[in-house]
Motif scaffolding. Structure first.
Motif, mmCIF file in Angstrom:
data_model
loop_
_atom_site.group_PDB
_atom_site.id
_atom_site.type_symbol
_atom_site.label_atom_id
_atom_site.label_comp_id
_atom_site.label_asym_id
_atom_site.label_seq_id
_atom_site.Cartn_x
_atom_site.Cartn_y
_atom_site.Cartn_z
ATOM 1 N N ALA A 24 0.837 -1.210 0.000
ATOM 2 C CA ALA A 24 0.000 0.000 0.000
ATOM 3 C C ALA A 24 0.868 1.256 0.000
ATOM 4 O O ALA A 24 0.598 2.205 -0.745
ATOM 5 N N VAL A 25 1.910 1.262 0.795
ATOM 6 C CA VAL A 25 2.815 2.420 0.827
ATOM 7 C C VAL A 25 3.477 2.610 -0.534
ATOM 8 O O VAL A 25 3.582 3.733 -1.033
ATOM 9 N N ILE A 44 -8.962 -3.454 -0.710
ATOM 10 C CA ILE A 44 -9.188 -4.888 -0.529
ATOM 11 C C ILE A 44 -8.060 -5.518 0.288
ATOM 12 O O ILE A 44 -8.319 -6.220 1.270
ATOM 13 N N ILE A 45 -6.805 -5.274 -0.107
ATOM 14 C CA ILE A 45 -5.702 -5.945 0.606
ATOM 15 C C ILE A 45 -5.548 -5.417 2.028
ATOM 16 O O ILE A 45 -5.247 -6.189 2.940
ATOM 17 N N ALA A 49 -5.964 -7.653 5.399
ATOM 18 C CA ALA A 49 -4.915 -7.626 6.420
ATOM 19 C C ALA A 49 -5.488 -7.259 7.785
ATOM 20 O O ALA A 49 -5.251 -7.951 8.786
ATOM 21 N N PHE A 50 -6.265 -6.183 7.831
ATOM 22 C CA PHE A 50 -6.842 -5.719 9.089
ATOM 23 C C PHE A 50 -7.786 -6.766 9.678
ATOM 24 O O PHE A 50 -7.713 -7.100 10.863
ATOM 25 N N LEU A 51 -8.658 -7.302 8.859
ATOM 26 C CA LEU A 51 -9.619 -8.299 9.315
ATOM 27 C C LEU A 51 -8.914 -9.555 9.838
ATOM 28 O O LEU A 51 -9.314 -10.112 10.870
ATOM 29 N N SER A 52 -7.873 -9.994 9.161
ATOM 30 C CA SER A 52 -7.159 -11.193 9.601
ATOM 31 C C SER A 52 -6.510 -10.978 10.966
ATOM 32 O O SER A 52 -6.535 -11.877 11.811
#
Length: 185
Positions: A24-25, A44-45, A49-52
């Motif tokens: 993302a960065v 999406i990614i 990541a956050f949800l996991s």
């Protein structure tokens, strides 16, 4: 998906959440418009990541006291073995482009293959998110019902020879130390 397979998948995906953040960065346009070049893909990614990570900590928090009390014969801290885990991060420093379908599909296939290999081979690597939260990964030799066994465990406790711990199965091949025996006394 079986609960232990789901947990193993969450453990794997959350381990690569820093990679998703790096991607993302790298996608952010710092010079011109100060936005992501591919906002849908990044959303999406980063959501995955956050949800996991959130789900993984929810599962950890919901683990009841272990159903096995074991006596440690010896334990080797494997948290220092992060080098094998870092290899996929190298991808983020090459010419990876979220606009190229072939790059996204290639990375997805690579990570999916790593997930399958991790589950099928019963291998475990340290999850940097858990490491930052104070958990370590150990190779554990222990006695249970006076029989010697060995496994891999995740523990917030420093695991020492001769001490007794409650452990619980976390995935098919990984156990979680829920507490030291003295804490219950």
């Amino acid at each position: 998906m079986k609960p232990k397979l789901f947990t193993a998948t969450l453990l794997f995906i959350s381990a690569y959440s820093p990679l998703f953040l790096i991607l993302a960065v790298k996608d952010f346009d710092f010079d011109k418009c100060k936005t992501f070049k591919h906002p849908i893909a990044i959303s999406i990614i980063l959501s995955i990541a956050f949800l996991s990570v959130v789900l993984l900590f929810f599962i950890i928090k919901s683990i009841s006291r272990g159903n096995m009390i074991v006596t440690v014969i010896n334990a080797k801290n494997r948290s220092v073995d992060l080098i094998n885990y870092t290899i996929p991060y190298i991808v983020s420093f090459f010419g990876f482009d979220l606009a190229k379908v072939e790059d996204v599909v290639s990375l997805s296939i690579f990570l999916f293959l790593l997930l399958l290999l991790t589950i099928k081979s019963k291998s475990v690597f340290m999850n940097p998110i858990l490491l930052l939260a104070g958990y370590n990964l150990y190779d554990l030799n222990y006695k249970y019902d006076n029989k010697p066994n060995s496994t891999i465990i995740i523990s917030k406790h420093e695991v020492k020879s001769g001490e007794r711990y409650y452990i619980k199965s976390f995935t098919r091949f990984l156990f979680f130390v829920t507490q030291k025996e003295e804490e219950n006394a």
